[in-house]
Scaffold this motif. Structure first.
Motif, short mmCIF file in Angstrom:
data_model
loop_
_atom_site.label_atom_id
_atom_site.label_comp_id
_atom_site.label_asym_id
_atom_site.label_seq_id
_atom_site.Cartn_x
_atom_site.Cartn_y
_atom_site.Cartn_z
N TYR A 49 0.83 -1.22 0.00
CA TYR A 49 0.00 0.00 0.00
C TYR A 49 0.86 1.26 0.00
O TYR A 49 0.58 2.22 -0.73
CB TYR A 49 -0.94 0.01 1.21
N LEU A 50 1.90 1.26 0.83
CA LEU A 50 2.72 2.46 1.02
C LEU A 50 3.83 2.60 -0.02
O LEU A 50 4.55 3.60 -0.03
CB LEU A 50 3.34 2.46 2.42
N GLY A 162 0.65 7.26 3.64
CA GLY A 162 0.18 7.25 2.26
C GLY A 162 0.52 8.48 1.43
O GLY A 162 0.12 8.58 0.27
N SER A 169 6.38 7.38 -2.69
CA SER A 169 6.14 7.53 -1.26
C SER A 169 7.22 8.38 -0.61
O SER A 169 8.42 8.14 -0.82
CB SER A 169 6.10 6.17 -0.58
N ASP A 245 -8.65 4.33 1.98
CA ASP A 245 -8.74 5.22 0.81
C ASP A 245 -10.05 6.00 0.81
O ASP A 245 -10.07 7.20 0.51
CB ASP A 245 -8.61 4.43 -0.50
N ASN A 280 -2.97 13.26 2.48
CA ASN A 280 -3.88 12.36 3.21
C ASN A 280 -4.90 13.12 4.07
O ASN A 280 -5.74 12.50 4.71
CB ASN A 280 -3.11 11.36 4.07
#
Length: 369
Positions: A49-50, A162, A169, A245, A280
């Motif tokens: 994800y990251l 995120g 990232s 998300d 984010n």
């Protein structure tokens, strides 16, 4: 409902039925901590994800900071920001390291790279910047300084889950980055945190250090600490990852509404999104200019509270004003004019995924009236 309390944040909670399903699996396995299957799955899922190569989970967001300093053998002095949560500087103090405060860039709230070099001494071994409110630091400028002087860089990325710059990232910057998964954050595991590192060898060393230094049943390779994460919070974290998300997008919509409503309010300013950055929306700070607005930050803050709208003065007072640190030469207010001004004028408005349109309007009305 006018009397309903609007909190500054609200925890992202997984579906209870789904969590119960996973809890049943944990109960059946009787493996509730010590690197179980859910712990492993969450580390893998977070890497994906990251967009980072290696993640090590921790039981809160402070312990990875303390452990990063240990792992990199940081000593002497570390340059850092006074404008953050106290855990940033406490992690240095717990390692016997002297924090050296440097002023911030008023355009971002982050450590000002133009002020770093003047603070470097023969005792300086590292820089610990913070991506304040999840806004990326000037990592390129900080890296150039660190490389020139042979310094390590540890990013306190507690707010930056995120966050990306040009599709990459920001957690990959520096020697290590640390995250907080506290209940108040965009993504949470109730309490929790993580460290991001670049290679398997470092990951292995960190995993030893967070488990008392054990490298096997009878081998201890260093003076470790206990900061492991249990299976229950790992399962909770896996479920929250599926909905984070949507929660971030809900926050984004709140930020849009705040900006539209407050842009022309005399004496109120705020940050806009940065070009090329995937934000984010972890916080929505506003800054109150008393002369232009007609009342002080604290007058507005307590007026909001009286109307059951709970903002927070993040980050006030400055870390450098607390009793542990205020005797340091670098903590003198005249050395930190930008940080002092920001701390004295900030209110973070309620910002979370569960705010209704009515909630947002009540917050806006409080500020406008």
């Amino acid at each position: 409902m006018e009397n309903k309390t609007i909190t500054v944040t609200s925890p992202l909670l997984p579906n209870l039925d789904e969590l119960n399903e996973l809890l049943k699996q944990i109960w059946d396995s009787k493996w509730i901590t010590n690197n179980g299957s859910f712990h492993k799955k969450l580390e893998t899922a977070l890497c994906e994800y990251l967009k980072v190569p290696y993640v090590s989970l921790f039981t809160n967001g402070t312990l990875p900071l303390i452990t990063a300093l240990q792992a990199l053998r940081i000593t002497g002095e570390v340059i850092t920001t006074p404008y953050s949560f106290v855990a940033t500087t406490h992690s240095l103090w717990w390692n016997g390291i002297k924090p050296v405060f440097v002023d911030i860039d008023p355009k971002t709230g982050n450590l000002d790279p133009n002020k770093i070099e003047a603070a470097i001494t023969p005792k300086t071994t590292a820089i610990m910047p913070v991506h304040v409110y999840g806004k990326p630091c000037d990592t390129k400028a900080i890296k150039e300084i660190a490389d020139r002087y042979g310094l390590k860089v540890i990013y306190d990325a507690a707010h930056a889950f995120g966050v990306e710059v040009d599709g990459k990232s920001i957690l990959n910057e520096g020697d290590m980055s640390t995250l907080s998964f506290h209940a108040t954050k965009v993504y949470n595991t109730v309490e929790g945190g993580a460290m991001v590192m670049h290679d398997a060898e470092t990951k292995k060393r960190i995993d030893y250090l967070k488990n008392f230094g054990f490298a096997g049943e009878t081998e201890v390779v260093g003076p470790g600490i206990n900061s492991k994460v249990d299976e229950i919070r790992s399962a909770y974290g896996l479920l929250n990852l599926k909905q984070v998300d949507a929660a971030i997008e809900a926050r984004h919509q709140v930020a849009i509404k705040y900006r539209e409503a407050l842009r022309d309010v005399e004496g109120i300013t705020f940050f806009d999104d940065m070009p090329g950055v995937k934000h984010n929306y972890s916080y929505f700070p506003i800054f109150v200019d008393e002369k232009k607005y007609g009342k002080s930050r604290d007058e507005l803050y307590f007026e909001m509270r009286n109307n059951n709208v709970l903002g927070r003065r993040y980050f006030y007072p400055l870390i450098s004003t607390f009793s542990t640190y205020r005797g340091l030469e670098s903590a003198r207010p005249e050395n930190l004019p930008n940080a002092t001004k920001m701390a004295d004028s900030v209110i973070c408005l309620p910002m979370h995924h569960a705010l209704s349109e009515e909630d947002v309007q009540r917050v806006i009305d409080c500020v406008i009236r």
